[in-house]
Design a protein around this motif. Structure first.
Motif, PDB file in Angstrom:
ATOM      1  N   LEU A 106      44.650  39.058  47.539  1.00  0.00           N
ATOM      2  CA  LEU A 106      45.441  37.999  48.158  1.00  0.00           C
ATOM      3  C   LEU A 106      46.301  37.249  47.156  1.00  0.00           C
ATOM      4  N   VAL A 107      46.046  37.456  45.876  1.00  0.00           N
ATOM      5  CA  VAL A 107      46.852  36.847  44.811  1.00  0.00           C
ATOM      6  C   VAL A 107      47.286  37.960  43.865  1.00  0.00           C
ATOM      7  N   GLY A 108      48.186  37.652  42.960  1.00  0.00           N
ATOM      8  CA  GLY A 108      48.636  38.646  41.983  1.00  0.00           C
ATOM      9  C   GLY A 108      47.479  39.153  41.147  1.00  0.00           C
ATOM     10  N   PRO A 109      47.570  40.381  40.656  1.00  0.00           N
ATOM     11  CA  PRO A 109      46.453  40.951  39.899  1.00  0.00           C
ATOM     12  C   PRO A 109      46.100  40.169  38.644  1.00  0.00           C
ATOM     13  N   GLY A 110      47.063  39.507  38.031  1.00  0.00           N
ATOM     14  CA  GLY A 110      46.774  38.723  36.836  1.00  0.00           C
ATOM     15  C   GLY A 110      45.947  37.485  37.113  1.00  0.00           C
ATOM     16  N   ARG A 111      46.002  36.983  38.342  1.00  0.00           N
ATOM     17  CA  ARG A 111      45.255  35.774  38.718  1.00  0.00           C
ATOM     18  C   ARG A 111      43.985  36.083  39.492  1.00  0.00           C
ATOM     19  N   ASP A 112      43.709  37.341  39.707  1.00  0.00           N
ATOM     20  CA  ASP A 112      42.549  37.776  40.492  1.00  0.00           C
ATOM     21  C   ASP A 112      41.376  38.046  39.550  1.00  0.00           C
ATOM     22  N   ARG A 113      40.488  37.071  39.412  1.00  0.00           N
ATOM     23  CA  ARG A 113      39.373  37.181  38.462  1.00  0.00           C
ATOM     24  C   ARG A 113      38.453  38.347  38.756  1.00  0.00           C
ATOM     25  N   ALA A 114      38.100  38.536  40.023  1.00  0.00           N
ATOM     26  CA  ALA A 114      37.184  39.621  40.389  1.00  0.00           C
ATOM     27  C   ALA A 114      37.788  40.977  40.032  1.00  0.00           C
ATOM     28  N   LEU A 115      39.063  41.146  40.297  1.00  0.00           N
ATOM     29  CA  LEU A 115      39.730  42.406  39.981  1.00  0.00           C
ATOM     30  C   LEU A 115      39.812  42.621  38.481  1.00  0.00           C
ATOM     31  N   GLN A 116      40.184  41.606  37.733  1.00  0.00           N
ATOM     32  CA  GLN A 116      40.291  41.736  36.278  1.00  0.00           C
ATOM     33  C   GLN A 116      38.943  42.083  35.647  1.00  0.00           C
ATOM     34  N   GLN A 117      37.890  41.469  36.125  1.00  0.00           N
ATOM     35  CA  GLN A 117      36.558  41.752  35.599  1.00  0.00           C
ATOM     36  C   GLN A 117      36.163  43.199  35.911  1.00  0.00           C
TER      37      GLN A 117
END
Length: 98
Positions: free
Chosen positions: A22-33
């Motif tokens: 729902l947010v950009g990949p750079g701001r998506d903590r779950a995705l980045q982790q």
């Protein structure tokens, strides 16, 4: 390119959950982790009926499709085309809206 069956990955890494971005990949903590821990698969969905969906290990930012997050690392399957995507093997108990 070598292939691997989706069910084999699920057997070794657990049932993935669909990730709603729902947010950009750079701001998506779950995705980045998940990216850092090698637990992400991008599923490419064909708009045509004669082509099956397939996946690739890792996150592909500029591709349309679904993002799956696995409970364990899927690094061992990197570089292979994932075939035989079975959506009924997704973990539906844990939705991931970020």
């Amino acid at each position: 390119m070598k292939t691997v069956r989706f069910s084999e990955i699920v057997t070794k890494a657990g049932r993935p959950r669909l990730h709603l971005q729902l947010v950009g990949p750079g701001r998506d903590r779950a995705l980045q982790q998940a990216i850092r821990s090698n637990r992400v698969m991008t599923v490419h969905q064909s708009g045509r009926d004669d082509r099956a969906d397939f996946g690739k290990v890792g996150y592909e930012e500029h591709r349309s499709g679904q993002i799956l997050l696995f409970p364990k690392s899927i690094r061992a399957f990197a570089g292979r085309k994932v075939v035989g995507i079975k959506y009924e093997l997704l973990d539906e108990d844990d939705a991931s809206p970020s």
